[in-house]
Enzyme design. Structure first.
Site, PDB file in Angstrom:
ATOM      1  N   SER A   7      47.839  34.536  45.013  1.00  0.00           N
ATOM      2  CA  SER A   7      46.736  35.663  44.997  1.00  0.00           C
ATOM      3  C   SER A   7      46.263  36.384  46.226  1.00  0.00           C
ATOM      4  O   SER A   7      45.395  35.631  46.835  1.00  0.00           O
ATOM      5  CB  SER A   7      45.673  35.245  43.679  1.00  0.00           C
ATOM      6  OG  SER A   7      44.583  36.301  44.066  1.00  0.00           O
ATOM      7  N   HIS A  32      50.746  37.803  43.493  1.00  0.00           N
ATOM      8  CA  HIS A  32      49.680  38.207  42.553  1.00  0.00           C
ATOM      9  C   HIS A  32      48.508  39.045  42.826  1.00  0.00           C
ATOM     10  O   HIS A  32      47.925  38.816  44.011  1.00  0.00           O
ATOM     11  CB  HIS A  32      48.894  37.018  41.810  1.00  0.00           C
ATOM     12  CG  HIS A  32      48.105  37.070  40.624  1.00  0.00           C
ATOM     13  ND1 HIS A  32      48.421  37.271  39.387  1.00  0.00           N
ATOM     14  CD2 HIS A  32      46.651  37.270  40.716  1.00  0.00           C
ATOM     15  CE1 HIS A  32      47.698  37.379  38.614  1.00  0.00           C
ATOM     16  NE2 HIS A  32      46.300  37.343  39.234  1.00  0.00           N
ATOM     17  N   ASP A  34      45.305  41.277  42.263  1.00  0.00           N
ATOM     18  CA  ASP A  34      44.004  41.369  41.258  1.00  0.00           C
ATOM     19  C   ASP A  34      43.370  42.654  41.626  1.00  0.00           C
ATOM     20  O   ASP A  34      42.745  42.852  42.421  1.00  0.00           O
ATOM     21  CB  ASP A  34      42.901  40.236  41.925  1.00  0.00           C
ATOM     22  CG  ASP A  34      43.491  38.799  41.226  1.00  0.00           C
ATOM     23  OD1 ASP A  34      43.728  38.712  40.020  1.00  0.00           O
ATOM     24  OD2 ASP A  34      43.615  37.782  42.099  1.00  0.00           O
ATOM     25  N   MET A  36      40.412  45.019  39.959  1.00  0.00           N
ATOM     26  CA  MET A  36      39.156  44.971  39.385  1.00  0.00           C
ATOM     27  C   MET A  36      38.393  46.364  39.547  1.00  0.00           C
ATOM     28  O   MET A  36      38.484  47.043  40.733  1.00  0.00           O
ATOM     29  CB  MET A  36      38.266  43.892  40.082  1.00  0.00           C
ATOM     30  CG  MET A  36      39.090  42.424  40.275  1.00  0.00           C
ATOM     31  SD  MET A  36      37.845  41.285  40.586  1.00  0.00           S
ATOM     32  CE  MET A  36      38.923  39.886  40.782  1.00  0.00           C
ATOM     33  N   HIS A  65      47.562  42.158  37.922  1.00  0.00           N
ATOM     34  CA  HIS A  65      46.651  41.586  36.878  1.00  0.00           C
ATOM     35  C   HIS A  65      45.414  42.693  36.802  1.00  0.00           C
ATOM     36  O   HIS A  65      44.818  42.820  37.947  1.00  0.00           O
ATOM     37  CB  HIS A  65      45.905  40.272  37.443  1.00  0.00           C
ATOM     38  CG  HIS A  65      44.969  39.704  36.616  1.00  0.00           C
ATOM     39  ND1 HIS A  65      44.317  38.696  36.898  1.00  0.00           N
ATOM     40  CD2 HIS A  65      44.645  40.109  35.236  1.00  0.00           C
ATOM     41  CE1 HIS A  65      43.519  38.165  36.021  1.00  0.00           C
ATOM     42  NE2 HIS A  65      43.548  39.097  35.091  1.00  0.00           N
ATOM     43  N   MET A  67      42.201  44.083  35.726  1.00  0.00           N
ATOM     44  CA  MET A  67      40.920  43.772  35.071  1.00  0.00           C
ATOM     45  C   MET A  67      40.174  44.780  35.107  1.00  0.00           C
ATOM     46  O   MET A  67      38.936  45.125  35.944  1.00  0.00           O
ATOM     47  CB  MET A  67      40.256  42.738  36.120  1.00  0.00           C
ATOM     48  CG  MET A  67      40.837  41.148  35.900  1.00  0.00           C
ATOM     49  SD  MET A  67      40.429  40.027  37.071  1.00  0.00           S
ATOM     50  CE  MET A  67      41.736  40.449  38.290  1.00  0.00           C
ATOM     51  N   MET A 136      43.405  32.955  31.687  1.00  0.00           N
ATOM     52  CA  MET A 136      42.496  32.611  32.377  1.00  0.00           C
ATOM     53  C   MET A 136      41.792  31.328  32.630  1.00  0.00           C
ATOM     54  O   MET A 136      41.349  30.904  31.659  1.00  0.00           O
ATOM     55  CB  MET A 136      41.314  33.767  32.320  1.00  0.00           C
ATOM     56  CG  MET A 136      41.793  35.150  32.786  1.00  0.00           C
ATOM     57  SD  MET A 136      42.375  35.454  34.475  1.00  0.00           S
ATOM     58  CE  MET A 136      41.385  34.884  35.545  1.00  0.00           C
ATOM     59  N   GLY A 141      36.823  37.961  37.960  1.00  0.00           N
ATOM     60  CA  GLY A 141      35.982  38.689  38.792  1.00  0.00           C
ATOM     61  C   GLY A 141      36.070  38.127  40.172  1.00  0.00           C
ATOM     62  O   GLY A 141      35.718  38.981  41.095  1.00  0.00           O
ATOM     63  N   ASP A 174      45.771  31.182  35.713  1.00  0.00           N
ATOM     64  CA  ASP A 174      45.069  31.880  36.879  1.00  0.00           C
ATOM     65  C   ASP A 174      43.458  31.431  36.987  1.00  0.00           C
ATOM     66  O   ASP A 174      42.712  31.604  36.000  1.00  0.00           O
ATOM     67  CB  ASP A 174      45.063  33.331  36.506  1.00  0.00           C
ATOM     68  CG  ASP A 174      44.451  34.189  37.892  1.00  0.00           C
ATOM     69  OD1 ASP A 174      43.773  33.681  38.777  1.00  0.00           O
ATOM     70  OD2 ASP A 174      44.506  35.370  37.434  1.00  0.00           O
TER      71      ASP A 174
HETATM   72  C1  DX5 Z   1      40.127  35.800  39.271  1.00  0.00           C
HETATM   73  C2  DX5 Z   1      41.544  36.401  39.642  1.00  0.00           C
HETATM   74  C3  DX5 Z   1      42.171  35.280  40.236  1.00  0.00           C
HETATM   75  C4  DX5 Z   1      41.659  34.866  41.354  1.00  0.00           C
HETATM   76  C5  DX5 Z   1      41.930  33.400  41.549  1.00  0.00           C
HETATM   77  O1  DX5 Z   1      39.438  36.998  38.740  1.00  0.00           O
HETATM   78  O2  DX5 Z   1      42.150  36.899  38.530  1.00  0.00           O
HETATM   79  O3  DX5 Z   1      43.350  35.458  40.378  1.00  0.00           O
HETATM   80  O4  DX5 Z   1      42.257  35.249  42.659  1.00  0.00           O
HETATM   81  O5  DX5 Z   1      41.556  32.758  42.450  1.00  0.00           O
HETATM   82  P1  DX5 Z   1      41.354  31.225  42.837  1.00  0.00           P
HETATM   83  O6  DX5 Z   1      42.641  30.697  42.845  1.00  0.00           O
HETATM   84  O7  DX5 Z   1      40.672  31.169  44.263  1.00  0.00           O
HETATM   85  O8  DX5 Z   1      40.417  30.756  41.705  1.00  0.00           O
HETATM   86 ZN    ZN Z   2      44.353  37.313  38.571  1.00  0.00          ZN
END
Ligand code: DX5
Ligand code: ZN
Length: 224
Positions: A7, A32, A34, A36, A65, A67, A136, A141, A174
């Site tokens: 990620s 990956h 993220d 947001m 992903h 969010m 999750m 976040g 994740d």
């Molecule tokens: C959290 C994200 C994850 C995040 C995971 O909201 O969706 O993809 O990057 O990070 P780690 O692996 O550091 O928990």
């Molecule tokens: Zn993610």
């Protein structure tokens, strides 16, 4: 087959291309991303322009992903930017079936995501139209949060449903995936492992990715 999806949330954005290559050399095979929006989750990150830039530096699938609260509005832009996979949260989609169809209509793999508080049963009517389910294991976040063990029974249930119903979606996990949690999620049945902090947080992404994959593959061998 177990795959590691580094990620980029935890990467150094000023050296993103280099960091992605390093994680890929270590065996990361899906990137990956993220996304947001500051509404669905209390943080802001990146959008289609970043996906477009990443597309130029890697051939690996880009796993976006989302969010965000209104994913339908942005799916075409992500597709255009070069996304390969898009996942949306069950919690924000009023018309989940339609949203998944929109993703597929762009020729992309469609995934559905559930938060730690959302039961897997809420997905029963879409499991036959998704390419992957993302469980999750932290509240979304932020990176570097603590793994929530309740994710394990959800992964097991999803693996059971898949067998019982003769389906073939993949199971992704994740949040908080690191050397101390990876074996448990793999034994529960997860096959796509997202890891941010454990890959990019400290040290060399290549070595970190190699170690995680090694631990994951060893856990596969121990599976009964
Ligand atoms: C959290 C994200 C994850 C995040 C995971 O909201 O969706 O993809 O990057 O990070 P780690 O692996 O550091 O928990
Ligand atoms: Zn993610």
């Amino acid at each position: 087959m177990i795959e590691l999806a580094p990620s980029i949330l935890a990467a150094d954005f000023a050296r993103l291309g280099e960091q992605v290559s390093s994680a890929a050399e270590g065996g990361g095979s899906v990137i990956h991303v993220d996304v947001m929006d500051g509404h669905f989750v209390p943080n802001l990150t990146v959008g289609p322009p970043l996906v477009k830039s990443l597309r130029k530096v890697t051939d690996l699938p880009l796993d976006c992903h989302l969010m965000i609260e209104n994913p339908d509005q942005y799916i075409p832009e992500f597709a255009e930017a070069g996304a390969d996979w898009i996942s949306v949260h069950q919690e924000v989609c009023r018309h989940l079936n339609r949203t998944l169809d929109v993703i597929r209509s762009h020729g992309l793999l469609a995934g559905v995501v559930i938060n730690p508080a959302t039961p897997v049963e809420t997905l029963s009517e879409v499991l036959n139209i998704v390419d992957y389910v993302l469980v999750m294991s932290v509240n979304p976040g932020f990176g570097a949060q603590k793994f929530i063990p309740g994710a394990l029974h959800k992964i097991r249930r999803l693996a059971e449903f898949r067998t019982n119903r003769g389906l073939n979606y993949r199971i992704e996990v994740d949040g908080g995936i690191a050397l101390d949690t990876v074996a448990d999620v793999v034994r529960a049945g997860a096959e796509l492992l997202v890891a941010g902090n454990a890959v990019f947080g400290q040290g060399d992404p290549k070595t970190n990715a190699q170690k995680l994959l090694k631990a994951a593959n060893e856990a596969t061998l121990q599976k009964v």
